[in-house]
Structure formats: C-alpha cells, structure tokens
Design an enzyme around this catalytic site. Structure first.
Site: not given
Length: 184
Positions: A9-11
C-alpha cells in the site's frame, strides 16, 4: 516450488488486509507473504527486496495487481526480467496474467506500459486541476493563524516580541517570519 506473495500500500493510512486475504485465498502461506507500506516510487522497498532475495527457481510470486509490484514500466520490466532469468514466475490475481511462458512475459510488459501511461494521465489531470484552481483564486498551503492580521498590526506599531506573542498566541517563528516579511 513455493508460492510467495507480495502486497503493498502507498501510505500508512491504507490497509494491507484485503491484499493479504486475496493472497491467502490463492494458496500463499502467511509466512511467505512479503509486504511494504510505502509508495512504489522508490527502490527502497524492503519487503520487495526480501521477496526477490528469497525467491528461487520454479517459485511463483503472486501479487494482487500489477501496480503493486512495479513503480513504472522500466521497473516492472526489470523485476519481470530478473525473475524470468532465474526461472521465477509472477502471477497477478486481478487479471489472471502470468509471466509463465514467452507470451505471458510479453503481455505483462505491454500492460505495465499501459499502466504507466494511465498514471501519467492521472498526474496530468491533477496538475491541470491544480492550475485551474489557482487561476480561480483557490489558495493552497497551510491556513494562516487566526491572529496573524492582529500580529502584523502589533509588529507595525513596534510592539516587542513578548507583547505580540502574549496577545496573539503566535509562535516565535511566526513572529520573526512576519517581521522579516514586513521589512522585505
């Protein structure tokens, strides 16, 4: 042959739960799922590096979506090619694609290029929206402290630091920034 999984996931505000569940449902053991919680725009993805170091000939890496694996076309091609040369296959659950066989590798590379083009179009649209918003007067950035205008008035009147800070509750840094901007 081992099934290995990769989820990203990006964050830190996003959750890996759904991707991990999909990987488990595809037959990947929990201890063979490698994860990252960071943007794909960097090479410093520890989970991906551990996965690639762990994978051996005849293993299959399973990933939910292509954009979780590579940050752009060049990165995706590099990962696919390195795995292909080691005899490691990559499968993507979202579209059922696999690098197994010559055609699979070619399809993956084409789709990676399409995915990168879509990301670039999204960035272009975002930038166009930002420019349009600025042109219509939208202000970006942090909101001013509610007492900024009072602080400016007090500074212009020559009030000392402690007086301005106690009356407005602004920080010392804000006081000096406002004073510097007044003198510019």
């Amino acid at each position: 042959m081992a099934l290995l999984g990769y989820a990203r996931v990006s964050t830190s505000h996003q959750k890996l739960t759904l991707q991990i569940e999909e990987l488990r449902n595809a037959g990947v053991r929990e201890d063979r799922i490698f994860t990252d919680m960071m943007t794909g725009a960097t090479d410093e993805r520890e989970g991906l590096q551990r996965l690639l170091a762990r994978a051996e000939k005849d293993d299959v890496i399973i990933c939910t979506k292509m954009d979780r694996m590579g940050r752009n076309t060049a990165d995706m091609i590099h990962i696919v090619d390195a795995c292909y040369k080691k005899g490691i296959a990559i499968r993507f659950l979202e579209n059922g694609l696999s690098t197994e066989g010559t055609m699979g590798k070619m399809v993956i590379q084409i789709l990676a290029a399409v995915a990168e083009a879509e990301r670039e179009r999204i960035l272009e649209r975002t930038n166009e929206g930002r420019v349009a918003a600025m042109a219509s007067g939208v202000k970006f950035g942090r909101k001013q402290h509610p007492s900024t205008s009072l602080a400016i008035t007090l500074i212009q009147q020559g009030e000392p630091l402690q007086t301005v800070i106690s009356k407005t509750k602004i920080s010392r840094a804000t006081y000096f920034r406002l004073k510097r901007n007044r003198n510019s």
